[in-house]
Scaffold this motif. Structure first.
Motif, PDB file in Angstrom:
ATOM      1  N   THR A  43      41.633 -14.938 -34.473  1.00 17.21           N
ATOM      2  CA  THR A  43      41.656 -14.043 -33.556  1.00 17.21           C
ATOM      3  C   THR A  43      42.764 -13.988 -32.718  1.00 17.21           C
ATOM      4  N   HIS A  44      43.540 -14.851 -32.917  1.00 17.79           N
ATOM      5  CA  HIS A  44      44.953 -14.944 -32.047  1.00 17.79           C
ATOM      6  C   HIS A  44      46.051 -14.590 -32.726  1.00 17.79           C
ATOM      7  N   THR A  78      41.386 -11.252 -26.004  1.00 21.45           N
ATOM      8  CA  THR A  78      41.420 -12.063 -26.809  1.00 21.45           C
ATOM      9  C   THR A  78      40.433 -13.309 -26.348  1.00 21.45           C
ATOM     10  N   LEU A 106      47.344 -11.382 -30.706  1.00 24.38           N
ATOM     11  CA  LEU A 106      48.076 -11.832 -29.450  1.00 24.38           C
ATOM     12  C   LEU A 106      49.472 -12.258 -29.753  1.00 24.38           C
ATOM     13  N   ILE A 136      45.135 -10.498 -23.241  1.00 24.51           N
ATOM     14  CA  ILE A 136      44.778 -11.907 -23.009  1.00 24.51           C
ATOM     15  C   ILE A 136      43.179 -11.951 -22.732  1.00 24.51           C
ATOM     16  N   SER A 152      36.962 -14.312 -28.211  1.00 23.87           N
ATOM     17  CA  SER A 152      37.061 -15.565 -29.045  1.00 23.87           C
ATOM     18  C   SER A 152      35.843 -16.391 -28.670  1.00 23.87           C
TER      19      SER A 152
END
Length: 126
Positions: free
Chosen positions: A33-34, A66, A37, A63, A70
Motif C-alpha cells: 500500500t505504500h 495512505t 506514496l 499521506i 492502510s
C-alpha cells in the motif's frame, strides 16, 4: 502438490522478521500500500521544482489517504485471517490436549472449508 505455487510463501517464511504468518501477510500488505506514496515522493524529489504550497497539499492528502487505507486494509486482513488462526489453534489444542474444537462449519470459502474439514476430521469417530 504444486510446490511452485509456494515460492513466495517459502521466501517469506525464511525471513527472520516478522516470524508469524499473520505478520508476514500484514508486512506484505503494508509495503504494497505504500508503493504509491514512495513513488510520489520520488517523483517530487526528482522532478522540476514545484511550489511548496501545492506540494505540501498533495503530500498531506496522499499521506492521510495512505494511512487511513492502510489501517482499514490491515484490520480487514487481520479479521480475514481469523479462520486460519482458529483452525490452527483448534487442531493444536486437539493434538496437544485432546480438547475437541468447536469450529464453525457453515462457511463455504476456502478458510471456511478448512475449519469445517478440521472439525469433521477430528470430530468424527473412526
Amino acid at each position: 502438490m504444486d510446490e511452485k505455487s509456494l515460492r513466495i510463501y517459502a521466501f517469506l517464511s525464511r525471513l527472520p522478521f516478522p516470524k508469524s504468518y499473520l505478520g508476514k501477510i500484514l508486512l506484505a500488505a503494508f509495503l504494497g500500500t505504500h508503493v504509491p506514496l514512495i513513488a510520489l515522493v520520488l517523483y517530487f524529489v526528482l522532478s522540476p521544482p514545484v511550489g511548496f504550497g501545492p506540494a505540501l497539499s498533495v503530500f498531506a492528502v496522499i499521506i492521510l489517504a495512505t494511512v487511513l487505507g492502510s489501517a482499514a486494509m490491515l484490520c480487514a486482513l487481520y479479521l480475514l485471517l481469523k479462520p486460519i488462526s482458529m483452525a490452527s489453534e483448534g487442531l493444536r489444542d486437539y493434538l496437544d490436549h485432546g480438547k475437541m474444537p468447536a469450529l464453525p462449519t457453515g462457511f463455504t470459502d476456502r478458510a471456511g472449508r478448512l475449519m469445517a474439514d478440521i472439525q469433521y476430521a477430528i470430530g468424527t469417530p473412526r
